[in-house]
Design an enzyme around this catalytic site. Structure first.
Site, PDB file in Angstrom:
ATOM      1  N   SER A  89       0.647  -1.374   0.194  1.00 35.59           N
ATOM      2  CA  SER A  89      -0.051  -0.157  -0.129  1.00 35.59           C
ATOM      3  C   SER A  89       0.677   1.524  -0.003  1.00 35.59           C
ATOM      4  CB  SER A  89      -0.857  -0.165   1.034  1.00 35.59           C
ATOM      5  OG  SER A  89      -1.641   1.259   0.991  1.00 35.59           O
ATOM      6  N   TYR A 122      -1.907  -0.009  10.527  1.00 33.82           N
ATOM      7  CA  TYR A 122      -2.125  -0.576   9.134  1.00 33.82           C
ATOM      8  C   TYR A 122      -0.949  -0.076   8.074  1.00 33.82           C
ATOM      9  CZ  TYR A 122      -3.974  -1.299   4.931  1.00 33.82           C
ATOM     10  OH  TYR A 122      -3.885  -1.807   2.938  1.00 33.82           O
TER      11      TYR A 122
END
Length: 261
Positions: A147, A160
């Site tokens: 990501s 995250y």
């Protein structure tokens, strides 16, 4: 002229076997459908939702292997079943992932553990279980779904981002270890993707940039990694520029991120 499926040369003449996690929806399902459309792949599909996974397996002529990859017993069993069904795994596409959004100071301990477990620990352990077979054959590819958050950090997504950043360092380290083989490691780094990810974490995507891309675009990057051996891909590609800016001029990047992020 008949369509001939492209295949990375290192997979050899046999039809390669791809194990895709998170295949019941989102990026994992899109990757399964993309490889099925390309042809030439044996697909082993993993997810937790048995009904959705079965539907994807039916559409892609894949084999459904339901399991929770965050559970040590579950992922051990997943690898055993994958090897029983196909005899080997040539490519791992690690697409399973979950999110959590909000200030870190309010994040429950169990949410911290779950995000780290699914997004980082489970991936590392799956690679640990599958990589020896690839290394012994001298061929294979690991495709990790990272990501942009792991490259630059994101407000209210600290854990995250930490998990995805850990995957980037993990992938880079493995490349050095595997440099003498034809086993490759690819990192796909999307920005926001239009999947159920945001609804499941309970906080909708609210930023104007980057705009969410389709899961199909990420699946295209996965296929390119498998057939060309590309080690890194940003989706969309322009996200590579802010990632490089953050590395080259972190002070400037942070000032911009605080103002506009």
């Amino acid at each position: 002229m008949a369509h001939r499926p492209r295949r990375h040369a290192s997979f050899g003449a046999e039809r390669p076997v791809a194990l895709i996690t998170g295949a019941s929806s989102g990026i994992g399902a899109a990757a399964a459908e993309r490889l099925a459309a390309e042809g030439g792949w044996r697909l082993l599909l993993n997810g937790r939702d048995q009904d959705r996974l079965a539907a994807v397996a039916k559409r892609t002529d894949g084999t459904a292997l339901a399991a929770d990859v965050a559970d040590p017993v579950g992922r051990e069993r997943l690898v055993e079943e994958a090897l029983e069904h196909a005899g080997r795994v040539d490519a791992l596409v690690a697409a399973a992932g979950i999110g959590w959004a909000g200030p870190f100071t309010t994040m429950p301990a169990e949410a911290v553990d779950r995000v780290l477990s699914v997004n980082l620990s489970a991936v590392v352990h799956l690679v640990r279980l599958l990589l020896p077979g690839m290394a012994s054959r001298g061929t294979g590819r690991v495709v990790l779904i990272g990501s942009m958050a792991g490259c630059v950090g994101v407000r209210d997504e600290a854990v995250y981002a930490a998990a995805k950043g850990g995957l980037i360092a993990f992938a880079e380290s493995l490349r050095y270890e595997l440099g003498h083989t034809d086993v490759g490691v690819s990192m796909i780094m999307p920005g926001a993707v239009d999947t159920p990810f945001f609804s499941r974490r309970g906080v909708p995507y609210h930023r104007t940039r980057p705009r969410p891309v389709s899961a199909d675009r990420v699946a295209d990057a996965v296929l390119q990694a498998l057939v060309s051996g590309r080690e890194e891909a940003f989706v969309p590609s322009w996200l590579g520029w802010p990632a490089r800016m953050q590395g080259a001029a972190p002070g400037v990047f942070r000032a911009l991120a605080k103002r506009f992020g």
